[in-house]
Write a protein that holds these residues in place. Structure first.
Motif, mmCIF file in Angstrom:
data_model
loop_
_atom_site.group_PDB
_atom_site.id
_atom_site.type_symbol
_atom_site.label_atom_id
_atom_site.label_comp_id
_atom_site.label_asym_id
_atom_site.label_seq_id
_atom_site.Cartn_x
_atom_site.Cartn_y
_atom_site.Cartn_z
ATOM 1 N N GLU A 72 0.839 -1.209 0.000
ATOM 2 C CA GLU A 72 0.000 0.000 0.000
ATOM 3 C C GLU A 72 0.872 1.256 0.000
ATOM 4 O O GLU A 72 0.581 2.229 -0.689
ATOM 5 N N GLU A 73 1.948 1.199 0.751
ATOM 6 C CA GLU A 73 2.863 2.345 0.802
ATOM 7 C C GLU A 73 3.460 2.607 -0.584
ATOM 8 O O GLU A 73 3.519 3.747 -1.049
ATOM 9 N N TYR A 76 0.764 4.228 -2.751
ATOM 10 C CA TYR A 76 0.508 5.639 -2.420
ATOM 11 C C TYR A 76 1.640 6.540 -2.892
ATOM 12 O O TYR A 76 1.416 7.685 -3.305
ATOM 13 N N GLN A 77 2.886 6.053 -2.843
ATOM 14 C CA GLN A 77 3.988 6.887 -3.303
ATOM 15 C C GLN A 77 3.831 7.216 -4.785
ATOM 16 O O GLN A 77 4.083 8.343 -5.208
ATOM 17 N N LEU A 79 1.001 7.402 -6.322
ATOM 18 C CA LEU A 79 -0.239 8.153 -6.546
ATOM 19 C C LEU A 79 -0.161 9.593 -6.051
ATOM 20 O O LEU A 79 -1.172 10.301 -6.062
ATOM 21 N N SER A 80 1.030 10.034 -5.647
ATOM 22 C CA SER A 80 1.108 11.342 -4.978
ATOM 23 C C SER A 80 0.672 12.496 -5.894
ATOM 24 O O SER A 80 0.315 13.561 -5.402
ATOM 25 N N TYR A 85 -6.865 10.464 -4.591
ATOM 26 C CA TYR A 85 -6.413 9.526 -3.549
ATOM 27 C C TYR A 85 -5.963 10.314 -2.326
ATOM 28 O O TYR A 85 -5.547 11.473 -2.439
ATOM 29 N N PHE A 88 -0.352 10.636 1.311
ATOM 30 C CA PHE A 88 0.421 9.701 2.136
ATOM 31 C C PHE A 88 1.417 10.519 2.969
ATOM 32 O O PHE A 88 2.187 11.308 2.429
ATOM 33 N N ILE A 98 -2.260 8.368 6.395
ATOM 34 C CA ILE A 98 -2.757 9.048 5.195
ATOM 35 C C ILE A 98 -3.746 10.131 5.623
ATOM 36 O O ILE A 98 -4.121 10.193 6.807
ATOM 37 N N LYS A 154 -13.022 10.189 -3.512
ATOM 38 C CA LYS A 154 -11.662 9.708 -3.228
ATOM 39 C C LYS A 154 -11.709 8.187 -3.267
ATOM 40 O O LYS A 154 -12.677 7.567 -2.802
ATOM 41 N N ILE A 156 -9.856 4.831 -1.834
ATOM 42 C CA ILE A 156 -8.946 4.427 -0.763
ATOM 43 C C ILE A 156 -8.608 2.949 -0.952
ATOM 44 O O ILE A 156 -9.125 2.301 -1.860
ATOM 45 N N SER A 159 -3.804 -1.175 -1.677
ATOM 46 C CA SER A 159 -2.713 -2.145 -1.486
ATOM 47 C C SER A 159 -2.608 -3.149 -2.632
ATOM 48 O O SER A 159 -1.530 -3.662 -2.914
#
Ligand SMILES: Nc1ncnc2c1ncn2[C@@H]1O[C@H](COP(=O)(O)OP(=O)(O)O)[C@@H](O)[C@H]1O
Ligand SMILES: [Mg+2]
Length: 229
Positions: A72-73, A76-77, A79-80, A85, A88, A98, A154, A156, A159
């Motif tokens: 998931e991390e 998110y990186q 998707l910045s 979204y 993060f 988040i 949004k 969520i 992962s």
């Protein structure tokens, strides 16, 4: 007074006990300190907000699911750059931090009779497209992973976006929306009925899913929409 930083909450977050059950069931959470509020429960994790700041959501994974946290991390990186979204902020071994996203997910929209407009569907499509452009493979897009925020949305729970394959959940939901949402638009749907739909979906998915066939099975349970007075 010193401004709250998410790191201030780490000792409390690390004291939480979150356990996964057998199969696709919600996680179980041990006692929760008064400073924390559990705002959501999924099958992998529970999500908390600290009373000192509603800016952060702490997603705490069940024991043994560290791989999910890592996945998931990573997602998110990537998707910045997308506004569809959460932001993060950081992570620890068992949790990620988040942005807390206000609003209600589409499952609760159905239960409360909150209208889901075609623009909502279009925005989820755009969010999916942005994730693809970021090199991800959006998956696991279902009613509880889409939060409605007024006129925007949004997504969520990302992962699985680093995994290959298409679970087709979003395609099936879209087809269901197009064919059958007009029958229930703005009407309250009972949680019992939604549980039944979910159960039937899991069964039919294995044998080649067809939204039309699925709808024919469910239609007798949906009362005809009352004419507008
Ligand atoms: N950033 C967030 N802001 C607000 N609510 C959230 C946020 N993340 C998760 N939630 C709530 O917590 C629930 C579980 O989180 P989710 O990430 O979907 O966990 P899981 O991976 O176990 O499915 C969601 O369905 C939603 O209601
Ligand atoms: Mg989820």
């Amino acid at each position: 007074m010193k401004e709250f930083h998410w790191k201030d909450a780490v000792p409390l977050i690390e004291s939480l006990i979150v356990k996964a059950g057998e199969g696709n069931v919600p996680v179980e959470v041990g006692s929760v300190p008064t400073e924390l509020q559990c705002i959501g429960i999924g099958t992998d994790a529970a999500v908390f907000v600290h009373s000192a700041s509603s800016r952060y959501a702490f997603k705490v994974y069940a024991e043994g699911l560290e791989k999910k946290r890592i996945n998931e991390e990573r997602a998110y990186q990537k998707l910045s750059g997308s506004s569809y979204y959460p932001i993060f902020y950081g992570s620890g071994e068992r949790f990620i931090v988040i942005s807390f996203e206000s609003g209600i997910h589409l499952y609760d929209c159905l239960i409360t009779g909150t209208y889901i407009s075609p623009e909502v569907i279009e925005q989820v499509d755009k969010a999916v497209e942005e994730a693809r452009l970021a090199g991800l493979n959006p998956r696991d897009i279902h009613l509880k992973n889409i939060i409605l925020q007024g006129r925007t949305i949004k997504l969520i729970d990302v992962s699985e976006y680093v995994k290959p394959g298409n679970d087709e959940r979003w395609e099936h939901l879209k087809e269901g929306y197009r064919l059958y949402y007009p029958l229930i638009a703005s009407k309250k749907v009972s949680p019992k009925f939604l549980d039944f739909v979910k159960e039937q979906y899991e069964k039919q998915k294995l044998a080649g899913f067809s939204a039309k066939r699925f709808g024919r099975l469910l239609l007798p349970f949906v009362k005809k929409k009352e004419p507008e007075s």
